[in-house]
Design a protein around this motif. Structure first.
Motif, PDB file in Angstrom:
ATOM      1  N   LEU A  35       0.618  -1.212   0.092  1.00  0.00           N
ATOM      2  CA  LEU A  35      -0.141   0.082  -0.114  1.00  0.00           C
ATOM      3  C   LEU A  35       1.038   1.508  -0.102  1.00  0.00           C
ATOM      4  O   LEU A  35       0.611   2.155  -0.706  1.00  0.00           O
ATOM      5  N   VAL A  36       1.837   1.166   0.963  1.00  0.00           N
ATOM      6  CA  VAL A  36       2.908   2.572   0.848  1.00  0.00           C
ATOM      7  C   VAL A  36       3.335   2.931  -0.359  1.00  0.00           C
ATOM      8  O   VAL A  36       3.629   3.793  -1.069  1.00  0.00           O
ATOM      9  N   ASP A  40       3.273   6.025  -2.733  1.00  0.00           N
ATOM     10  CA  ASP A  40       4.504   6.875  -3.314  1.00  0.00           C
ATOM     11  C   ASP A  40       4.586   6.792  -4.818  1.00  0.00           C
ATOM     12  O   ASP A  40       4.596   8.110  -5.460  1.00  0.00           O
ATOM     13  N   GLN A  41       4.081   5.860  -5.458  1.00  0.00           N
ATOM     14  CA  GLN A  41       4.176   5.739  -6.854  1.00  0.00           C
ATOM     15  C   GLN A  41       3.202   6.826  -7.579  1.00  0.00           C
ATOM     16  O   GLN A  41       3.495   7.274  -8.507  1.00  0.00           O
ATOM     17  N   ASN A  42       2.178   6.829  -6.804  1.00  0.00           N
ATOM     18  CA  ASN A  42       0.966   7.781  -7.217  1.00  0.00           C
ATOM     19  C   ASN A  42       1.050   9.222  -6.620  1.00  0.00           C
ATOM     20  O   ASN A  42       0.085  10.138  -6.512  1.00  0.00           O
ATOM     21  N   LYS A  57      -9.815   1.787  -2.124  1.00  0.00           N
ATOM     22  CA  LYS A  57     -10.313   0.971  -3.187  1.00  0.00           C
ATOM     23  C   LYS A  57      -9.598   1.241  -4.532  1.00  0.00           C
ATOM     24  O   LYS A  57      -9.544   0.178  -5.177  1.00  0.00           O
ATOM     25  N   ARG A  58      -8.867   2.570  -4.680  1.00  0.00           N
ATOM     26  CA  ARG A  58      -8.130   2.894  -5.886  1.00  0.00           C
ATOM     27  C   ARG A  58      -6.986   1.632  -5.756  1.00  0.00           C
ATOM     28  O   ARG A  58      -6.554   1.128  -6.854  1.00  0.00           O
ATOM     29  N   PHE A  59      -6.384   1.390  -4.353  1.00  0.00           N
ATOM     30  CA  PHE A  59      -5.252   0.516  -4.424  1.00  0.00           C
ATOM     31  C   PHE A  59      -5.673  -0.937  -4.710  1.00  0.00           C
ATOM     32  O   PHE A  59      -5.052  -1.569  -5.765  1.00  0.00           O
TER      33      PHE A  59
END
Length: 298
Positions: A35-36, A40-42, A57-59
């Motif tokens: 999740l972390v 970070d990527q987004n 939910k997006r994750f």
């Protein structure tokens, strides 16, 4: 509270309060790290105390593109536990994972080996090499005692109570249980100790460890996996197997032989009988045999 601190606190909770094994803790933390990494990527600068259901939910939607339903369910379960902990400690008022549904998955039946396949696998071991005696003793112990791989590599000489016919096993969460061990397996362990282990140069910290590598140190999980796969190939066993396959075979063969499910539960070290019930995958012939043997209207 930042993610690093939240993960550290969660790790301490799993270790001290829940008493989970290092492997289980690592899996829980891996779910949080996924999740972390996504955040970070987004470039989503959200703390564990502020993240909401929509972000999660997006994750979940993103990981669903990369992994199967079972792996997806594993991540959702891990994150639900993480946020349950934050809610329990009053860091958050609610669990943002509470309403996120886990994908429906069928119950995966464990792979098993037939008795003849196990015999072939054991027979494929080259006993002319020093590690051959060790490998035979290890695989026989996995199968005859239904051990997890971590329980096998952690076994101590002081855990052997051969006169009483038992070994002491330290399982998940450092919970201990006594498991019967067959005389034939006892003899193989004794032979390994007498003919191979006694000649090793063993560092002080491993003097009580039963199964050792050539340097006299404790074997790794990866090494046991490699040994099993190598001998499966050599024996011509086509199934995809691991050390855990011996544990599944142990339980299945006991059940098919008429053993009580509760007794199997105790020997496997399962906290819940529900976990043991996965071994109830008897074929139709087995079920017909039960009816013909025990039903009053047979």
């Amino acid at each position: 509270m930042n993610w690093q601190q939240a993960q550290k606190d969660f790790e301490n909770y799993l270790k001290i309060e829940r008493g989970l094994s290092d492997n289980s803790i690592e899996n829980y933390l891996l779910d949080v790290k996924k999740l972390v990494k996504f955040l970070d990527q987004n470039t989503m600068k959200i703390s564990p105390l502020d993240i909401d259901e929509e972000s999660l939910k997006r994750f979940v939607y993103e990981i669903a593109k990369e992994v199967n339903a079972r792996s997806q369910a594993r991540v959702i379960s891990g994150l639900r536990s993480f946020f349950n902990y934050l809610q329990f400690e009053d860091y958050r008022p609610t669990n943002p994972m509470a309403l996120i549904e886990t994908p429906k998955i069928g119950r995966k039946l464990p792979d098993t080996l037939s008795i003849s396949e196990i015999d072939k696998l054991i027979a494929s071991i080259d006993l002319s090499k020093p590690e051959g005696e060790r490998n035979r003793a290890m695989l026989e112990t996995l199968y005859s005692c239904g051990l997890r791989v971590s329980e096998l590599i952690g076994m101590q000489i002081s855990d052997l109570f051969f006169e009483e016919g038992f070994i002491k096993v330290t399982g998940k969460g450092d919970k201990q249980r006594f498991v019967p061990i067959a005389p034939a397996t006892q003899r193989l362990i004794d032979r390994y100790r007498r003919e191979i282990r006694v000649h090793l140069s063993i560092p002080k910290e491993f003097e009580d460890t039963l199964f050792l590598n050539r340097r006299g140190k404790q074997l790794t999980r990866a090494m046991i996996f490699t040994i099993v796969k190598q001998h499966a190939i050599k024996a011509g066993v086509k199934k995809k197997i691991s050390p855990h396959t011996f544990r599944h075979s142990f339980a299945t063969h006991l059940l098919q032989g008429g053993a009580d499910l509760r007794a199997i539960q105790q020997m496997l070290g399962h906290e819940s009988i529900t976990t043991t019930e996965v071994y109830m995958h008897l074929d139709r012939n087995d079920l017909a045999k039960v009816i013909n043997t025990y039903h009053p209207r047979k």
